[in-house]
Enzyme design. Structure first.
Site, PDB file in Angstrom:
ATOM      1  N   THR A  66       0.676  -1.283  -0.071  1.00 53.41           N
ATOM      2  CA  THR A  66       0.111  -0.086   0.094  1.00 53.41           C
ATOM      3  C   THR A  66       0.808   1.348  -0.076  1.00 53.41           C
ATOM      4  O   THR A  66       0.562   2.177  -0.746  1.00 53.41           O
ATOM      5  CB  THR A  66      -0.888  -0.016   1.153  1.00 53.41           C
ATOM      6  N   ASP A 285      -9.352  -3.302  -0.477  1.00 47.18           N
ATOM      7  CA  ASP A 285      -8.271  -4.117   0.129  1.00 47.18           C
ATOM      8  C   ASP A 285      -8.481  -4.807   1.421  1.00 47.18           C
ATOM      9  O   ASP A 285      -8.178  -6.179   1.308  1.00 47.18           O
ATOM     10  CB  ASP A 285      -7.158  -3.151   0.386  1.00 47.18           C
TER      11      ASP A 285
HETATM   12 ZN   LIG Z   1      -3.416  -4.877   1.065  1.00 45.07          ZN
END
Ligand SMILES: [Zn+2]
Length: 543
Positions: A66, A285
């Site tokens: 990320t 996510d």
């Molecule tokens: Zn992730």
């Protein structure tokens, strides 16, 4: 921009810049998800898919996490140049006891700690963008246009901070049950009001989300372990379960509400000068990690993401401003091995639980007949950066490194092991990212002062989670294209639709936007290059 009228303006050098740049990152939104769901989009995603479409964008580096991914989007720089080598790394020289450093913290602040606390639980660290070594587009804009505002809001602190940078007029991220900001700032009244509204319902029970027809085929139970399965969850929640709010479509909805509150209260895009708004949507996510990418959960999320983006664009349209939007992702992702094995990938597997710094470090010590209880190897994760203890004499450090690198290289799940000094000597890679070697991919997220003494890459379809648990059955972070490939979609009311299947990179986004808003970025300060998104005879890079 392709009309005759705007071509005239162009000649006179008077073409107006968009008044707002809206840069959206959908965490873990891979090119694979975009192509799988593209035909089902009806709202915000459909609008973006009708603009300048690059389905084969690349987060070109190896450390597809990320923080590095968000660091590329608004800086035009690979994570190696930006200094954001991973979400977390080890700094054995740091003064505090906890040597694990989080990408978006200031570990110089006394009394702080990150290591034992995961990014998910958010511990007593001080959120900061100081590790980011290069300016963001918003910071560059403000340097030449001081009245311009640079604003970022996201589901994760690292997303907001890496897209916004340090010189931000407002920056917000989710923390536990509401949006928070930098430790030396107050939460402004519009966000405080939103937080109060969220507090009213976050602990309440939630009805299931509707299941779109096209999701029926994905609605199948996949067994992860004796007491865990995924694939069929429709996001219903009993009372008092605020902690699972983040892993649901609701989370993107409130992040977009926060963005709209900032647009309205700060009148972003409604002044004389251009403003920049970065938005990081994290639900995809969290859902990918908790349920994988192939089940009912992701199918519902894609439909809701489309709707939530539609709300944002309707809000911007209603305000009547001239804005340019770009949507991409910080990294891709792939499914959990238990479902991959049922769907044509028989070799998909979870990582050997003994492939880590602790176990391999112990074996190295046995070979060296070192019976002390001082660890010789440090790492934050089974893949990526490994650091040799600084407490050892130089000769012993060299021996430990050599033996450890050999042991990793011999492991059947390891693709490659790269030496720090070898990577230091490589130039930053150029050219089509799908043609880069593994060493070049690794170089793009390597920084000589922060990266490990050596770096371990895993083989394709090895999931670096030894055993799944609630909220964490699948992940990303590999140098493979399922984790590197992300869509890059530009939209502006005057842009003609085109589709460019050849690869581009997320580092190309910042210089492309910079050209649209008249910010000059010297080519040698970044890794990306401007993409002509006009689609017609005019060139959006030469305005
Ligand atoms: Zn992730």
């Amino acid at each position: 921009m392709s009309s005759a009228a705007s071509a005239e303006h162009h000649k006179e050098g008077q073409e107006a810049s968009p008044k707002l740049v809206v840069a959206i990152s959908v965490d873990q939104f891979s090119s694979d998800l975009f192509s799988e769901y593209r035909s089902t989009f009806r709202h915000g995603m459909k609008r973006l898919a009708g603009g300048a479409v690059f389905p084969s964008g690349y987060q070109a580096h190896a450390a597809t996490e990320t923080c590095p991914g968000h660091a590329t989007i608004m800086t035009g720089s690979h994570p190696g140049r930006a200094g954001i080598i991973a979400n977390n790394w080890i700094d054995l020289r740091v003064a505090r006891d906890d040597k694990t450093v989080y990408c978006a913290e200031d570990e110089r602040v006394e009394g702080t700690s990150f290591g034992a606390i995961t990014a998910a639980t958010q511990g007593p660290y001080i959120a900061s963008a100081w590790h980011l070594l290069v300016p963001t587009l918003g910071e560059r804009l403000k340097a030449t246009s001081p009245q311009s505002r640079n604003v970022a809001v996201a589901g994760k602190d690292r997303s907001a901070l890496m897209m916004g940078g340090t010189d931000v007029d407002a920056v917000y991220w989710w923390k536990r049950k509401g949006f928070a900001t930098l430790s030396d700032r107050e939460v402004g009244p519009p966000i405080a009001a939103l937080n109060a509204r969220i507090a009213d319902y976050i602990d309440q029970a939630r009805a299931p989300y509707p299941v779109p027809d096209h999701c029926a085929a994905r609605n199948n139970q996949i067994v992860v372990s004796d007491n865990q399965s995924v694939g069929t969850y429709d996001f219903r929640r009993p009372e008092g379960t605020a902690r699972i709010f983040r892993g649901s479509p609701d989370f993107d909805k409130v992040t977009i509400e926060a963005a709209m509150a900032l647009i309205d209260s700060m009148k972003l895009g409604q002044g004389e000068v251009t403003d920049v708004l970065s938005v990081g949507l994290a639900a995809t996510d969290y859902i990918g990690h908790a349920f994988g990418t192939g089940g009912l959960e992701m199918c519902i999320q894609m439909a809701q993401l489309d709707r939530n983006l539609g709300l944002l664009f309707e809000h911007l349209d209603a305000a009547g401003m001239d804005y340019v939007a770009v949507l991409t992702a910080d990294h891709g992702g792939h499914d959990l091995p238990e479902r991959l094995r049922l769907q044509g990938v028989p070799d998909a597997e979870r990582i050997d639980p003994n492939l880590n710094a602790k176990f391999v470090g112990k074996q190295v010590k046995d070979i060296l007949k070192d019976s002390s209880d001082v660890p010789v190897l440090h790492a934050d994760s089974p893949f990526g950066d490994y650091y040799v203890s600084l407490d050892l004499p130089a000769e012993r450090r060299a021996e430990v490194k050599k033996i450890a690198m050999m042991m990793f290289a011999e492991h059947p799940q390891v693709e490659a092991v790269f030496d720090h000094d070898m990577l230091s000597a490589l130039p930053m890679p150029k050219g089509p990212p799908e043609e880069w070697t593994m060493a070049e991919r690794t170089r793009a997220s390597f920084h000589p002062d922060r990266s490990g003494d050596f770096i371990v890459l895993l083989k394709k379809a090895v999931t670096p989670i030894a055993s799944g648990g609630p909220g964490y059955v699948a992940t990303h972070g590999s140098p493979w294209d399922y984790d590197r490939q992300v869509p890059i979609l530009f939209w502006h009311k005057d842009l003609a639709h085109f589709e460019q299947p050849l690869s581009v990179r997320t580092v190309d986004i910042a210089p492309t936007l910079a050209a649209l808003i008249g910010v000059e970025i010297p080519a040698d300060e970044i890794d990306g290059k401007c993409l002509d998104i006009d689609g017609g005879k005019a060139n959006s890079c030469e305005r």
